[in-house]
Design an enzyme around this catalytic site. Structure first.
Site, PDB file in Angstrom:
ATOM      1  N   ASP A  81       0.858  -1.187   0.000  1.00 54.56           N
ATOM      2  CA  ASP A  81       0.000   0.000   0.000  1.00 54.56           C
ATOM      3  C   ASP A  81       0.895   1.239   0.000  1.00 54.56           C
ATOM      4  O   ASP A  81       1.685   1.441   0.932  1.00 54.56           O
ATOM      5  CB  ASP A  81      -0.851   0.066   1.278  1.00 54.56           C
ATOM      6  CG  ASP A  81      -1.983  -0.959   1.319  1.00 54.56           C
ATOM      7  OD1 ASP A  81      -2.188  -1.685   0.337  1.00 54.56           O
ATOM      8  OD2 ASP A  81      -2.658  -1.017   2.369  1.00 54.56           O
ATOM      9  N   HIS A  85      -2.593   5.665  -1.786  1.00 44.96           N
ATOM     10  CA  HIS A  85      -3.772   4.791  -1.663  1.00 44.96           C
ATOM     11  C   HIS A  85      -4.858   5.467  -0.823  1.00 44.96           C
ATOM     12  O   HIS A  85      -6.040   5.244  -1.052  1.00 44.96           O
ATOM     13  CB  HIS A  85      -3.343   3.464  -1.027  1.00 44.96           C
ATOM     14  CG  HIS A  85      -4.441   2.488  -0.799  1.00 44.96           C
ATOM     15  ND1 HIS A  85      -5.422   2.229  -1.722  1.00 44.96           N
ATOM     16  CD2 HIS A  85      -4.707   1.677   0.263  1.00 44.96           C
ATOM     17  CE1 HIS A  85      -6.237   1.308  -1.235  1.00 44.96           C
ATOM     18  NE2 HIS A  85      -5.849   0.968  -0.034  1.00 44.96           N
ATOM     19  N   HIS A 214      -4.707   2.929   7.969  1.00 43.59           N
ATOM     20  CA  HIS A 214      -4.538   3.547   6.649  1.00 43.59           C
ATOM     21  C   HIS A 214      -4.480   5.073   6.779  1.00 43.59           C
ATOM     22  O   HIS A 214      -3.616   5.736   6.196  1.00 43.59           O
ATOM     23  CB  HIS A 214      -5.691   3.164   5.721  1.00 43.59           C
ATOM     24  CG  HIS A 214      -5.609   1.782   5.154  1.00 43.59           C
ATOM     25  ND1 HIS A 214      -5.934   0.657   5.867  1.00 43.59           N
ATOM     26  CD2 HIS A 214      -5.236   1.333   3.925  1.00 43.59           C
ATOM     27  CE1 HIS A 214      -5.760  -0.410   5.105  1.00 43.59           C
ATOM     28  NE2 HIS A 214      -5.343  -0.026   3.917  1.00 43.59           N
TER      29      HIS A 214
END
Ligand code: MN
Length: 264
Positions: A81, A85, A214
Protein backbone atom coordinates in the site's frame (compact mmCIF):
# COMPACT_ATOMS: atom_id res chain seq x y z
CA UNK A 1 35.76 2.47 -4.53
CA UNK A 2 36.89 -1.11 -5.23
CA UNK A 3 38.66 -1.47 -1.87
CA UNK A 4 36.07 0.49 0.09
CA UNK A 5 34.35 -0.92 3.16
CA UNK A 6 30.80 -0.93 1.69
CA UNK A 7 31.92 -3.13 -1.20
CA UNK A 8 33.52 -5.49 1.32
CA UNK A 9 30.21 -5.76 3.16
CA UNK A 10 28.35 -6.66 -0.05
CA UNK A 11 30.95 -9.30 -0.94
CA UNK A 12 30.56 -10.68 2.58
CA UNK A 13 26.76 -10.69 2.21
CA UNK A 14 27.01 -12.89 -0.87
CA UNK A 15 29.50 -15.18 0.86
CA UNK A 16 27.18 -15.53 3.87
CA UNK A 17 24.24 -16.30 1.56
CA UNK A 18 26.29 -18.89 -0.33
CA UNK A 19 27.42 -20.49 2.94
CA UNK A 20 23.82 -20.68 4.19
CA UNK A 21 24.55 -18.49 7.20
CA UNK A 22 21.94 -16.02 5.99
CA UNK A 23 18.53 -17.47 5.08
CA UNK A 24 16.22 -15.99 2.47
CA UNK A 25 12.68 -16.24 3.86
CA UNK A 26 9.79 -15.84 1.43
CA UNK A 27 7.03 -13.83 3.13
CA UNK A 28 4.77 -13.97 0.06
CA UNK A 29 1.57 -15.92 -0.59
CA UNK A 30 0.93 -17.68 -3.90
CA UNK A 31 -0.99 -15.35 -6.23
CA UNK A 32 -3.77 -17.00 -8.23
CA UNK A 33 -7.46 -16.91 -9.15
CA UNK A 34 -8.31 -18.27 -5.70
CA UNK A 35 -6.45 -15.44 -3.87
CA UNK A 36 -9.01 -13.68 -1.65
CA UNK A 37 -9.70 -9.96 -2.16
CA UNK A 38 -11.08 -7.67 0.52
CA UNK A 39 -14.90 -7.45 0.79
CA UNK A 40 -16.26 -3.91 0.91
CA UNK A 41 -19.86 -2.96 1.64
CA UNK A 42 -21.83 -3.06 -1.66
CA UNK A 43 -22.10 0.76 -1.87
CA UNK A 44 -18.38 0.83 -2.73
CA UNK A 45 -16.72 -0.38 -5.95
CA UNK A 46 -15.18 -3.82 -5.51
CA UNK A 47 -11.69 -4.89 -6.62
CA UNK A 48 -11.62 -7.92 -8.92
CA UNK A 49 -9.65 -11.01 -8.04
CA UNK A 50 -6.95 -12.26 -10.35
CA UNK A 51 -7.69 -13.79 -13.74
CA UNK A 52 -5.01 -15.30 -15.90
CA UNK A 53 -5.70 -15.59 -19.64
CA UNK A 54 -3.38 -17.62 -21.77
CA UNK A 55 -1.84 -15.87 -24.79
CA UNK A 56 -0.05 -18.99 -26.01
CA UNK A 57 1.42 -22.21 -24.63
CA UNK A 58 3.82 -23.77 -27.17
CA UNK A 59 0.97 -24.00 -29.66
CA UNK A 60 -0.27 -22.39 -32.88
CA UNK A 61 -0.64 -19.07 -31.02
CA UNK A 62 3.07 -19.16 -30.15
CA UNK A 63 4.89 -22.39 -30.94
CA UNK A 64 7.93 -21.97 -28.67
CA UNK A 65 6.61 -19.81 -25.86
CA UNK A 66 4.14 -19.66 -22.95
CA UNK A 67 2.71 -16.44 -21.52
CA UNK A 68 -0.43 -15.01 -19.97
CA UNK A 69 -2.40 -11.81 -19.58
CA UNK A 70 -2.90 -10.77 -15.97
CA UNK A 71 -6.00 -8.93 -14.81
CA UNK A 72 -6.14 -7.95 -11.16
CA UNK A 73 -6.61 -5.13 -8.69
CA UNK A 74 -3.46 -3.46 -7.41
CA UNK A 75 -4.35 -4.64 -3.90
CA UNK A 76 -4.49 -8.41 -4.47
CA UNK A 77 -2.73 -11.05 -2.40
CA UNK A 78 0.57 -10.12 -0.74
CA UNK A 79 0.69 -6.48 -1.75
CA UNK A 80 2.09 -3.03 -1.00
CA UNK A 81 0.00 0.00 0.00
CA UNK A 82 1.54 3.32 -1.09
CA UNK A 83 0.63 6.62 0.66
CA UNK A 84 -1.43 7.75 -2.36
CA UNK A 85 -3.77 4.79 -1.66
CA UNK A 86 -5.43 6.85 1.08
CA UNK A 87 -6.94 10.33 0.90
CA UNK A 88 -4.70 11.43 3.76
CA UNK A 89 -1.60 10.70 1.65
CA UNK A 90 -2.87 11.94 -1.71
CA UNK A 91 -0.89 15.21 -1.77
CA UNK A 92 2.37 13.98 -0.26
CA UNK A 93 5.57 14.02 -2.36
CA UNK A 94 6.89 10.67 -3.64
CA UNK A 95 3.65 8.95 -2.61
CA UNK A 96 3.06 6.50 -5.50
CA UNK A 97 4.66 3.22 -6.52
CA UNK A 98 6.71 4.91 -9.26
CA UNK A 99 7.96 7.85 -7.17
CA UNK A 100 8.80 6.37 -3.74
CA UNK A 101 12.58 6.35 -3.25
CA UNK A 102 13.75 2.71 -3.64
CA UNK A 103 15.87 3.08 -0.49
CA UNK A 104 12.58 2.94 1.42
CA UNK A 105 11.81 -0.57 0.22
CA UNK A 106 14.53 -2.04 2.47
CA UNK A 107 14.58 -1.97 6.25
CA UNK A 108 15.12 -3.97 9.42
CA UNK A 109 12.19 -6.11 10.58
CA UNK A 110 10.73 -5.78 14.06
CA UNK A 111 8.43 -8.78 14.50
CA UNK A 112 5.85 -8.46 17.26
CA UNK A 113 4.25 -11.81 18.09
CA UNK A 114 0.65 -11.60 19.29
CA UNK A 115 -0.39 -15.06 18.09
CA UNK A 116 -1.58 -16.17 21.54
CA UNK A 117 -3.71 -13.03 21.99
CA UNK A 118 -5.31 -13.41 18.55
CA UNK A 119 -6.16 -17.05 19.25
CA UNK A 120 -8.43 -15.82 22.05
CA UNK A 121 -9.59 -12.64 20.31
CA UNK A 122 -9.69 -12.28 16.50
CA UNK A 123 -10.38 -8.55 16.98
CA UNK A 124 -7.11 -8.03 18.89
CA UNK A 125 -5.53 -4.59 18.41
CA UNK A 126 -1.88 -3.86 19.10
CA UNK A 127 -1.43 -0.96 21.55
CA UNK A 128 1.49 1.42 22.21
CA UNK A 129 1.88 -0.15 25.67
CA UNK A 130 2.28 -3.56 24.09
CA UNK A 131 4.89 -2.20 21.66
CA UNK A 132 6.81 -0.66 24.54
CA UNK A 133 6.74 -3.97 26.42
CA UNK A 134 8.24 -5.56 23.30
CA UNK A 135 10.90 -2.82 23.23
CA UNK A 136 11.92 -3.51 26.84
CA UNK A 137 12.97 -6.97 25.69
CA UNK A 138 14.18 -6.37 22.14
CA UNK A 139 15.25 -2.73 22.09
CA UNK A 140 13.72 0.43 20.67
CA UNK A 141 12.23 0.10 17.18
CA UNK A 142 14.76 1.84 14.92
CA UNK A 143 13.64 4.57 12.53
CA UNK A 144 12.92 3.28 9.01
CA UNK A 145 11.98 -0.23 10.24
CA UNK A 146 9.25 -2.49 9.01
CA UNK A 147 7.03 -3.44 11.97
CA UNK A 148 5.55 -6.85 11.23
CA UNK A 149 2.53 -7.99 13.22
CA UNK A 150 2.76 -11.74 13.69
CA UNK A 151 -0.76 -13.00 14.39
CA UNK A 152 -0.77 -16.57 13.08
CA UNK A 153 -3.52 -15.46 10.69
CA UNK A 154 -1.72 -16.93 7.66
CA UNK A 155 -2.59 -20.41 9.00
CA UNK A 156 -6.17 -19.62 7.91
CA UNK A 157 -5.97 -20.97 4.38
CA UNK A 158 -9.63 -20.99 3.33
CA UNK A 159 -11.23 -17.73 2.18
CA UNK A 160 -13.94 -18.16 4.82
CA UNK A 161 -11.46 -18.43 7.69
CA UNK A 162 -9.18 -15.73 6.27
CA UNK A 163 -11.92 -13.09 5.89
CA UNK A 164 -13.75 -14.35 9.02
CA UNK A 165 -17.03 -12.69 8.02
CA UNK A 166 -19.87 -12.57 10.53
CA UNK A 167 -23.25 -10.83 10.46
CA UNK A 168 -21.63 -7.57 11.59
CA UNK A 169 -18.73 -7.74 9.10
CA UNK A 170 -15.24 -9.24 9.03
CA UNK A 171 -13.23 -9.90 12.19
CA UNK A 172 -9.43 -9.82 12.07
CA UNK A 173 -6.64 -8.24 14.16
CA UNK A 174 -4.51 -5.12 13.54
CA UNK A 175 -3.45 -1.90 15.27
CA UNK A 176 -5.25 0.57 17.53
CA UNK A 177 -5.32 4.15 16.22
CA UNK A 178 -2.96 5.16 19.03
CA UNK A 179 -0.57 2.40 18.03
CA UNK A 180 -0.47 3.48 14.38
CA UNK A 181 0.16 7.07 15.52
CA UNK A 182 2.92 5.89 17.88
CA UNK A 183 4.67 3.83 15.19
CA UNK A 184 4.37 6.53 12.51
CA UNK A 185 5.24 9.58 14.60
CA UNK A 186 7.20 8.36 17.65
CA UNK A 187 9.16 5.62 15.85
CA UNK A 188 9.20 6.88 12.23
CA UNK A 189 8.78 3.36 10.79
CA UNK A 190 8.85 2.67 7.05
CA UNK A 191 5.49 1.00 7.48
CA UNK A 192 3.70 -2.00 8.90
CA UNK A 193 3.22 -5.52 7.58
CA UNK A 194 0.43 -7.91 8.51
CA UNK A 195 -0.71 -11.48 7.83
CA UNK A 196 -4.33 -10.40 7.28
CA UNK A 197 -6.02 -9.07 4.12
CA UNK A 198 -5.49 -5.43 5.10
CA UNK A 199 -3.47 -3.35 7.55
CA UNK A 200 -6.61 -2.34 9.40
CA UNK A 201 -8.71 -4.62 11.56
CA UNK A 202 -11.73 -6.41 10.06
CA UNK A 203 -14.02 -4.16 12.10
CA UNK A 204 -12.05 -0.96 11.36
CA UNK A 205 -14.81 0.49 9.16
CA UNK A 206 -16.67 1.14 12.44
CA UNK A 207 -13.68 2.78 14.17
CA UNK A 208 -13.14 6.51 14.69
CA UNK A 209 -11.72 7.48 12.29
CA UNK A 210 -12.65 4.56 10.00
CA UNK A 211 -9.57 2.54 8.97
CA UNK A 212 -7.25 4.37 11.39
CA UNK A 213 -4.08 2.57 10.30
CA UNK A 214 -4.54 3.55 6.65
CA UNK A 215 -5.51 7.08 7.71
CA UNK A 216 -2.48 7.49 9.97
CA UNK A 217 0.26 5.59 8.15
CA UNK A 218 -0.46 6.88 4.66
CA UNK A 219 -1.05 10.40 5.98
CA UNK A 220 2.48 10.21 7.41
CA UNK A 221 3.95 8.91 4.11
CA UNK A 222 4.31 5.37 5.50
CA UNK A 223 3.57 2.08 3.76
CA UNK A 224 1.62 -1.12 4.34
CA UNK A 225 2.22 -4.72 3.32
CA UNK A 226 -0.51 -7.34 3.68
CA UNK A 227 -1.14 -11.08 3.48
CA UNK A 228 2.36 -11.97 4.66
CA UNK A 229 3.29 -15.56 5.53
CA UNK A 230 6.21 -17.21 7.34
CA UNK A 231 6.57 -14.49 9.96
CA UNK A 232 7.15 -17.37 12.41
CA UNK A 233 10.44 -17.98 10.58
CA UNK A 234 11.80 -14.54 11.52
CA UNK A 235 13.50 -13.53 14.76
CA UNK A 236 11.99 -10.58 16.69
CA UNK A 237 14.90 -8.45 15.45
CA UNK A 238 17.88 -9.07 13.18
CA UNK A 239 16.16 -9.75 9.84
CA UNK A 240 16.05 -7.33 6.91
CA UNK A 241 12.94 -7.05 4.73
CA UNK A 242 12.96 -6.14 1.05
CA UNK A 243 9.53 -5.12 -0.21
CA UNK A 244 9.65 -3.39 -3.60
CA UNK A 245 6.34 -2.88 -5.44
CA UNK A 246 5.99 -2.80 -9.21
CA UNK A 247 6.83 0.62 -10.64
CA UNK A 248 3.26 1.27 -11.78
CA UNK A 249 2.83 4.84 -13.04
CA UNK A 250 0.81 6.67 -10.36
CA UNK A 251 0.17 3.28 -8.74
CA UNK A 252 -1.58 3.08 -5.36
CA UNK A 253 0.06 -0.24 -4.59
CA UNK A 254 0.93 -3.53 -6.20
CA UNK A 255 1.34 -7.23 -5.59
CA UNK A 256 4.99 -7.90 -4.77
CA UNK A 257 7.45 -10.54 -3.67
CA UNK A 258 8.40 -9.79 -0.07
CA UNK A 259 11.62 -11.44 1.05
CA UNK A 260 13.54 -11.30 4.29
CA UNK A 261 17.22 -11.95 4.93
CA UNK A 262 17.54 -13.63 8.32
CA UNK A 263 20.31 -15.21 10.37
CA UNK A 264 20.41 -18.99 9.81
MN1 MN B 1 -4.08 -2.56 0.08
Amino acid sequence: MADGQPVGILVQLVEELNAGRIRVVDLTTRLGPETPVIDLPPVFAPSPGLTLTEISRYDARGPAWYWNVLNLGEHTGTHFDAPIHWITGKDLPENATDTIAPRKFIGPACVIDVTADVKNNPDFLLTPARVQTWELRHGRIPALSWVLLRTGWSARTTREDFINMREDGPHSPAFSRECSEFLAHERDVLGVGVETIGTDAGQAGTFEPPFPNHTTMHGAGKFGITSLINLDQLPPTGAVVIAAPLKIADGSGSPLRVIALAPA
